[in-house]
Scaffold this active site. Structure first.
Site, short mmCIF file in Angstrom:
data_model
loop_
_atom_site.label_atom_id
_atom_site.label_comp_id
_atom_site.label_asym_id
_atom_site.label_seq_id
_atom_site.Cartn_x
_atom_site.Cartn_y
_atom_site.Cartn_z
N LYS A 243 13.99 -25.12 4.26
CA LYS A 243 13.53 -26.63 5.18
C LYS A 243 12.19 -26.82 4.24
O LYS A 243 12.10 -26.42 3.10
CB LYS A 243 12.03 -25.09 5.89
CG LYS A 243 13.09 -24.86 7.33
CD LYS A 243 11.86 -24.74 7.98
CE LYS A 243 12.37 -24.69 10.08
NZ LYS A 243 12.05 -23.04 9.89
N MET B 253 10.33 -11.45 9.56
CA MET B 253 9.53 -12.96 10.19
C MET B 253 8.62 -12.39 11.61
O MET B 253 9.01 -13.44 12.16
CB MET B 253 10.71 -13.76 10.61
CG MET B 253 11.70 -14.19 9.59
SD MET B 253 13.07 -14.20 9.90
CE MET B 253 14.25 -13.19 10.49
N ASP C 159 18.03 -21.35 -0.40
CA ASP C 159 17.41 -20.73 0.17
C ASP C 159 15.89 -21.36 0.15
O ASP C 159 15.81 -21.10 -1.12
CB ASP C 159 17.61 -19.68 1.15
CG ASP C 159 18.63 -20.29 2.09
OD1 ASP C 159 19.22 -21.23 2.24
OD2 ASP C 159 18.42 -19.25 2.72
N1 SAH Z 1 17.60 -12.10 3.99
C1 SAH Z 1 15.97 -11.65 3.41
C2 SAH Z 1 15.37 -12.10 5.04
C3 SAH Z 1 15.39 -13.14 5.82
S1 SAH Z 1 14.65 -13.65 6.50
C4 SAH Z 1 16.04 -9.81 2.90
O1 SAH Z 1 16.93 -9.45 3.31
O2 SAH Z 1 14.79 -10.14 2.98
C5 SAH Z 1 12.77 -14.06 5.73
C6 SAH Z 1 11.95 -12.79 5.78
O3 SAH Z 1 12.10 -12.08 5.61
C7 SAH Z 1 10.68 -13.82 5.88
O4 SAH Z 1 9.94 -13.96 6.89
C8 SAH Z 1 9.74 -12.41 5.30
O5 SAH Z 1 9.47 -11.74 6.54
C9 SAH Z 1 11.44 -11.72 4.73
N2 SAH Z 1 10.79 -11.52 3.06
C10 SAH Z 1 11.29 -12.10 2.47
N3 SAH Z 1 11.27 -12.36 1.00
C11 SAH Z 1 10.27 -12.12 1.15
C12 SAH Z 1 8.83 -11.00 -0.50
N4 SAH Z 1 9.21 -11.72 -0.96
N5 SAH Z 1 7.73 -11.15 1.20
C13 SAH Z 1 7.99 -10.12 1.90
N6 SAH Z 1 8.62 -10.73 2.44
C14 SAH Z 1 9.74 -11.53 2.73
#
Ligand code: SAH
Length: 276
Positions: free
Chosen positions: A68, A183, A46
């Site tokens: 995307k 998000m 992803d």
């Molecule tokens: N499965 C992922 C979340 C996916 S949804 C997890 O467990 O972390 C995607 C969202 O995750 C982004 O919009 C943001 O809110 C958050 N996110 C993922 N990686 C991030 C990072 N390195 N720093 C800040 N937010 C992050």
């Protein structure tokens, strides 16, 4: 004692492993995740998975992007799931690599269900979620005895891209001293409005942790009633609301490495250690 990596599970042909890559820092991969990558024939990844992590797969492995990219429409979730099935049926060892944890707002469950439907054997490798590990890199604990005994994780937009109606905002506002939002950047103003309307204080601290755990990490602290302009901040971001944000002034260990003087008593008069 040393970890015996030769005892790690063998990746068999025709299997799909749904693997969490953690929030960014390759050091936050699990041993299972590294083991998965090193044996994979195909890595379906992803947008939030970084290049350095992909390099752990064998040089000859196929790296297939499933997120995307530059204005092009993202592949439909169903298509991604079916692609996993296709690769598995072709006898590949398929590593489905997702940011953070695959089961935390990552649609890991949906993809796994498609595998079940199609009788494809699979394994789940949990990862460190951005809403926990990312905040830890900012010096913000998701729970702390003096501030909260529960925490809510929520998503700031639903499948249609709008603030989720399915969330009972009033109950969350009333029942959850700490709210960790994924998000949520885009709709943070309307989320803040809902929380204020439900009685949260405008003075409550809120933090935006962008690109958490990566070299581009940035943390912006403000208050719920005064979120203001976020233009300088770039996603992905975790948004966290609650008193735990104040702990950052004491626990910003990354800042301390760069010379920040840490505060000893971030919560003022409240006890921070010995209370029962
Ligand atoms: N499965 C992922 C979340 C996916 S949804 C997890 O467990 O972390 C995607 C969202 O995750 C982004 O919009 C943001 O809110 C958050 N996110 C993922 N990686 C991030 C990072 N390195 N720093 C800040 N937010 C992050």
């Amino acid at each position: 004692m040393q970890l015996n990596v030769s005892n790690m599970p063998e990746f068999h042909s025709g299997w799909v492993w749904l693997v969490g890559a953690g929030p960014g820092d390759p050091g936050l991969l699990t041993v299972h995740a590294v083991n998965a990558l090193q044996q994979a024939d195909v890595v379906v990844y992803d947008a939030l998975v970084n290049e350095e992590i992909l390099q752990l797969a064998p040089a000859g492995a196929l790296r297939e992007y499933a997120g995307k990219r530059g204005g092009k429409p993202s592949p439909q979730q169903r298509d991604i799931s079916l692609k996993l099935v296709e690769f598995a049926r072709a006898g590949k060892k398929v590593c489905r690599l997702k940011g953070g944890d695959p089961f935390v707002f990552g649609r890991g469950g949906e993809e796994a269900l498609t595998l079940v439907e199609n009788n494809i054997p699979f394994r789940i490798v949990p990862g460190i979620s951005a809403g926990i590990g990312g905040l830890a890199y900012a010096g913000i604990p998701v729970t702390h005895r003096d501030t909260n005994h529960n925490v809510t994780f929520l998503t700031g937009h639903d499948a249609g891209g709008v603030v989720p109606d399915a969330i009972d905002w009033e109950s969350v506002a009333k029942g959850s001293p700490v709210i960790v939002m994924y998000m949520a950047m885009k709709h943070v103003d309307s989320i803040a409005r809902k929380l204020l309307d439900a009685g949260r204080s405008p003075d409550e601290p809120i933090a935006f942790v962008c690109n958490a755990t990566t070299p581009e990490m940035r943390v912006h602290e403000t208050t719920l009633g005064n979120i203001g302009d976020l233009e300088g901040l770039s996603p992905p971001a975790i948004v966290v609301l609650g008193e735990v944000v104040r702990m950052r002034s004491a626990l910003d260990w990354l800042g301390a490495m760069e010379g920040r003087i840490l505060e000893k008593n971030p919560l003022g008069n409240r006890l921070t250690s010995q209370s029962a």
